[in-house]
Design a protein around this motif. Structure first.
Motif, PDB file in Angstrom:
ATOM      1  N   LEU A  45      -0.083  -9.824  -6.529  1.00  0.00           N
ATOM      2  CA  LEU A  45      -0.258  -9.645  -5.099  1.00  0.00           C
ATOM      3  C   LEU A  45       1.219  -8.948  -4.626  1.00  0.00           C
ATOM      4  CD1 LEU A  45      -1.368 -10.401  -2.243  1.00  0.00           C
ATOM      5  CD2 LEU A  45      -0.250 -12.380  -2.555  1.00  0.00           C
ATOM      6  N   ASN A  46       1.186  -8.158  -3.942  1.00  0.00           N
ATOM      7  CA  ASN A  46       2.254  -7.582  -3.095  1.00  0.00           C
ATOM      8  C   ASN A  46       2.294  -7.767  -1.684  1.00  0.00           C
ATOM      9  OD1 ASN A  46       3.690  -6.604  -5.290  1.00  0.00           O
ATOM     10  ND2 ASN A  46       2.446  -4.663  -5.394  1.00  0.00           N
ATOM     11  N   MET A  47       3.179  -8.055  -1.108  1.00  0.00           N
ATOM     12  CA  MET A  47       3.218  -8.272   0.512  1.00  0.00           C
ATOM     13  C   MET A  47       4.385  -7.802   0.975  1.00  0.00           C
ATOM     14  SD  MET A  47       1.775 -12.419   0.780  1.00  0.00           S
ATOM     15  CE  MET A  47       1.287 -12.271   2.498  1.00  0.00           C
ATOM     16  N   SER A  48       4.363  -6.844   2.035  1.00  0.00           N
ATOM     17  CA  SER A  48       5.507  -6.128   2.523  1.00  0.00           C
ATOM     18  C   SER A  48       5.458  -6.150   4.262  1.00  0.00           C
ATOM     19  CB  SER A  48       5.458  -4.702   2.048  1.00  0.00           C
ATOM     20  OG  SER A  48       4.363  -3.828   2.844  1.00  0.00           O
ATOM     21  N   TYR A  49       6.580  -6.216   4.631  1.00  0.00           N
ATOM     22  CA  TYR A  49       7.101  -6.460   6.027  1.00  0.00           C
ATOM     23  C   TYR A  49       7.899  -5.259   6.346  1.00  0.00           C
ATOM     24  CZ  TYR A  49       7.824  -8.095  10.785  1.00  0.00           C
ATOM     25  OH  TYR A  49       7.869  -8.167  12.177  1.00  0.00           O
ATOM     26  N   ASP A  50       7.620  -4.239   7.058  1.00  0.00           N
ATOM     27  CA  ASP A  50       8.666  -3.212   7.259  1.00  0.00           C
ATOM     28  C   ASP A  50       9.158  -3.660   8.878  1.00  0.00           C
ATOM     29  OD1 ASP A  50       7.890  -0.543   5.728  1.00  0.00           O
ATOM     30  OD2 ASP A  50       6.176  -1.764   5.811  1.00  0.00           O
ATOM     31  N   LEU A  51      10.367  -3.681   8.884  1.00  0.00           N
ATOM     32  CA  LEU A  51      11.052  -4.006  10.110  1.00  0.00           C
ATOM     33  C   LEU A  51      11.177  -2.954  11.127  1.00  0.00           C
ATOM     34  CD1 LEU A  51      14.021  -5.547   8.146  1.00  0.00           C
ATOM     35  CD2 LEU A  51      11.900  -6.803   8.792  1.00  0.00           C
ATOM     36  N   ASP A  52      11.371  -1.677  10.788  1.00  0.00           N
ATOM     37  CA  ASP A  52      11.524  -0.622  11.928  1.00  0.00           C
ATOM     38  C   ASP A  52      10.804   0.753  11.677  1.00  0.00           C
ATOM     39  OD1 ASP A  52      13.175   0.058   9.835  1.00  0.00           O
ATOM     40  OD2 ASP A  52      15.075  -0.489  10.792  1.00  0.00           O
ATOM     41  N   GLU A  53      10.228   0.758  10.496  1.00  0.00           N
ATOM     42  CA  GLU A  53       9.446   2.061  10.210  1.00  0.00           C
ATOM     43  C   GLU A  53       8.342   1.712   9.343  1.00  0.00           C
ATOM     44  OE1 GLU A  53      10.031   5.337  10.750  1.00  0.00           O
ATOM     45  OE2 GLU A  53      11.646   5.537  11.788  1.00  0.00           O
ATOM     46  N   ASN A  54       7.191   2.172   9.564  1.00  0.00           N
ATOM     47  CA  ASN A  54       5.811   1.817   8.682  1.00  0.00           C
ATOM     48  C   ASN A  54       6.008   2.768   7.637  1.00  0.00           C
ATOM     49  OD1 ASN A  54       3.675   1.065   7.717  1.00  0.00           O
ATOM     50  ND2 ASN A  54       2.269   2.101   8.923  1.00  0.00           N
ATOM     51  N   VAL A  55       6.423   2.420   6.490  1.00  0.00           N
ATOM     52  CA  VAL A  55       6.762   3.283   5.584  1.00  0.00           C
ATOM     53  C   VAL A  55       6.089   2.705   4.162  1.00  0.00           C
ATOM     54  CG1 VAL A  55       9.017   4.308   6.093  1.00  0.00           C
ATOM     55  CG2 VAL A  55       8.956   2.473   4.378  1.00  0.00           C
ATOM     56  N   ALA A  56       4.947   2.049   4.574  1.00  0.00           N
ATOM     57  CA  ALA A  56       4.471   1.350   3.173  1.00  0.00           C
ATOM     58  C   ALA A  56       3.298   2.097   2.738  1.00  0.00           C
ATOM     59  CB  ALA A  56       3.752  -0.323   3.574  1.00  0.00           C
ATOM     60  N   ASN A  57       3.231   2.147   1.402  1.00  0.00           N
ATOM     61  CA  ASN A  57       1.930   2.669   0.735  1.00  0.00           C
ATOM     62  C   ASN A  57       0.814   1.849   1.021  1.00  0.00           C
ATOM     63  OD1 ASN A  57      -0.064   3.292  -1.586  1.00  0.00           O
ATOM     64  ND2 ASN A  57       1.389   4.875  -1.698  1.00  0.00           N
ATOM     65  N   SER A  58      -0.343   2.173   1.371  1.00  0.00           N
ATOM     66  CA  SER A  58      -1.627   1.245   1.700  1.00  0.00           C
ATOM     67  C   SER A  58      -1.773   0.654   0.588  1.00  0.00           C
ATOM     68  CB  SER A  58      -2.461   2.057   2.354  1.00  0.00           C
ATOM     69  OG  SER A  58      -2.925   2.982   1.699  1.00  0.00           O
ATOM     70  N   GLY A  59      -1.905   1.478  -0.811  1.00  0.00           N
ATOM     71  CA  GLY A  59      -2.602   1.036  -1.910  1.00  0.00           C
ATOM     72  C   GLY A  59      -1.750  -0.134  -2.576  1.00  0.00           C
ATOM     73  N   HIS A  60      -0.663  -0.118  -2.591  1.00  0.00           N
ATOM     74  CA  HIS A  60       0.358  -1.158  -3.534  1.00  0.00           C
ATOM     75  C   HIS A  60       1.457  -1.711  -2.680  1.00  0.00           C
ATOM     76  CE1 HIS A  60       3.332   2.093  -4.233  1.00  0.00           C
ATOM     77  NE2 HIS A  60       2.216   2.690  -4.597  1.00  0.00           N
ATOM     78  N   ARG A  61       1.739  -1.189  -1.376  1.00  0.00           N
ATOM     79  CA  ARG A  61       2.712  -1.841  -0.316  1.00  0.00           C
ATOM     80  C   ARG A  61       4.134  -1.502  -0.764  1.00  0.00           C
ATOM     81  NH1 ARG A  61      -0.259  -1.715   3.465  1.00  0.00           N
ATOM     82  NH2 ARG A  61       1.618  -2.582   4.565  1.00  0.00           N
ATOM     83  N   GLY A  62       4.294  -0.607  -1.883  1.00  0.00           N
ATOM     84  CA  GLY A  62       5.428  -0.035  -2.145  1.00  0.00           C
ATOM     85  C   GLY A  62       6.034   0.763  -1.056  1.00  0.00           C
TER      86      GLY A  62
END
Length: 366
Positions: A45-62
């Motif tokens: 499980l990967n969980m991410s929180y982007d503080l000021d830019e939405n730069v997350a990859n939708s597939g793996h949250r990198g």
């Protein structure tokens, strides 16, 4: 008969795993005739929180590098995914033939609903054929990150490719499917040729590699080609029982596809129709500290810089990122961790943007 025995062994192993009546080694490793095989992988499980830019990859949250046009300027963006989870099978025959097939679930970046091929190769007497990590690659100088895509500037091509490789001792050479980026009407006229030396001495591990390929294009009215190359060096040193430092440096000329996370084109076609190579350089440095009890702290920084003086001012020139993470292995097959990541990009014209993000990961291996 042997095939039937193998199928029965696999079925028995799977049944034991489902019922929970077998130990781990019995559940996932088995033999049938002259074949020793194992099933391996993990659920993650990967969980991410982007503080000021939405730069997350939708597939793996990198994280990806931000754009300078503010199209990703979204504060406080959360997401979670399990598609990095992985499944593999390895079989070794008594005559020395080894076969490995492995996949994960990131081919559908939104649903994670299908199997993506990662490795599919066989090897015998030093000859490897199939798809696996490029021979122009090394993990010696890489520091562990929770982010799936990791730090910019690590050694070599950061993915897997089809190839024919021969290894003898610390030396390996290969013929590989060439990687090309940014050349219109590209024509692959030859494979990529690589050579790598990787070894260790005491607490020092090191790797060095070189690659040669051809850039080429062809249209109805024009064509041109240029030879390209890349080189890297990487090392890891255990400076004490607790601390290990690692690093890598790369240089490319017409081979920016092999400069990890640079995003740069290999070459461009000028106004005269001539193909002009683009060069780049990159590197990474990092350190890990073992705290005991399965706990580690890792910190790493990486960058890439492209020579794009002849291109438009909006062309990306520099990528940088850095990570600090804490990883905990409470038992042998479980890892949990938290990580802070920083990303920055700058164009040739001096425009820049950055992003900050947090990650949590939980991985269960089998």
């Amino acid at each position: 008969m042997q095939s039937n025995k193998l199928r029965l062994a696999i079925r028995a192993t799977a049944a034991a795993a489902i019922l929970g009546t077998a130990a781990q080694a019995q559940a996932y490793s088995f033999s049938a005739g002259d074949v020793d095989a194992s099933v391996y992988g993990y659920a993650r499980l990967n969980m991410s929180y982007d503080l000021d830019e939405n730069v997350a990859n939708s597939g793996h949250r990198g994280g990806s590098f931000p754009t300078v046009d503010d199209s990703q300027d979204i504060d406080g963006h959360f997401g979670a995914a399990a598609s990095q989870s992985r499944l593999g099978v390895k079989a070794t025959h008594a005559n020395g033939v080894m076969v490995n097939v492995e996949g994960d679930f990131m081919c559908d970046t939104y649903a994670g609903g299908c199997l993506r091929l990662r490795h599919a190769y066989g090897s015998y007497n030093g000859i490897l054929a199939g798809q696996t990590w490029s021979n122009y690659n090394s993990f010696v100088g890489s520091t562990s990150t929770l982010d799936f895509d990791g730090v910019a500037g690590v050694a070599g091509y950061g993915s897997r490719t089809a190839q024919l490789r021969y290894t003898t001792g610390p030396l390996s050479v290969s013929i590989e499917d060439p990687k090309v980026r940014g050349i219109a009407d590209n024509r692959n006229g030859m494979p990529a040729l690589t050579a790598r030396l990787e070894d260790k001495a005491g607490g020092l591990s090191y790797s060095a590699a070189a690659l040669v390929k051809q850039n080429s294009y062809e249209t109805v009215t024009a064509d041109d080609s240029a030879m390209a190359f890349a080189v890297f060096g990487a090392a890891s040193m255990a400076v004490s029982d607790m601390i290990t430092v690692r690093g890598a440096i790369n240089y490319t000329d017409g081979a920016n596809s092999y400069l990890y996370r640079s995003g740069g084109a290999d070459a461009y076609i000028d106004v005269n129709g001539d193909l002009e190579n683009l060069s780049g350089m990159g590197g990474t440095i990092g350190a890990s500290m073992s705290l005991g009890g399965g706990r580690t702290i890792n910190a790493t920084y990486g960058m890439t810089k492209l020579d794009v003086d002849d291109l438009a001012p909006t062309t990306n020139e520099t990528n940088e990122n850095a990570f600090v993470n804490y990883q905990w292995t409470p038992v042998k097959n479980v890892m949990m961790g938290v990580e802070y990541g920083y990303y920055s990009t700058e164009t040739r014209g001096g425009e820049s943007d950055d992003a900050n993000r947090l990650m949590f990961a939980a991985q269960y291996n089998f």
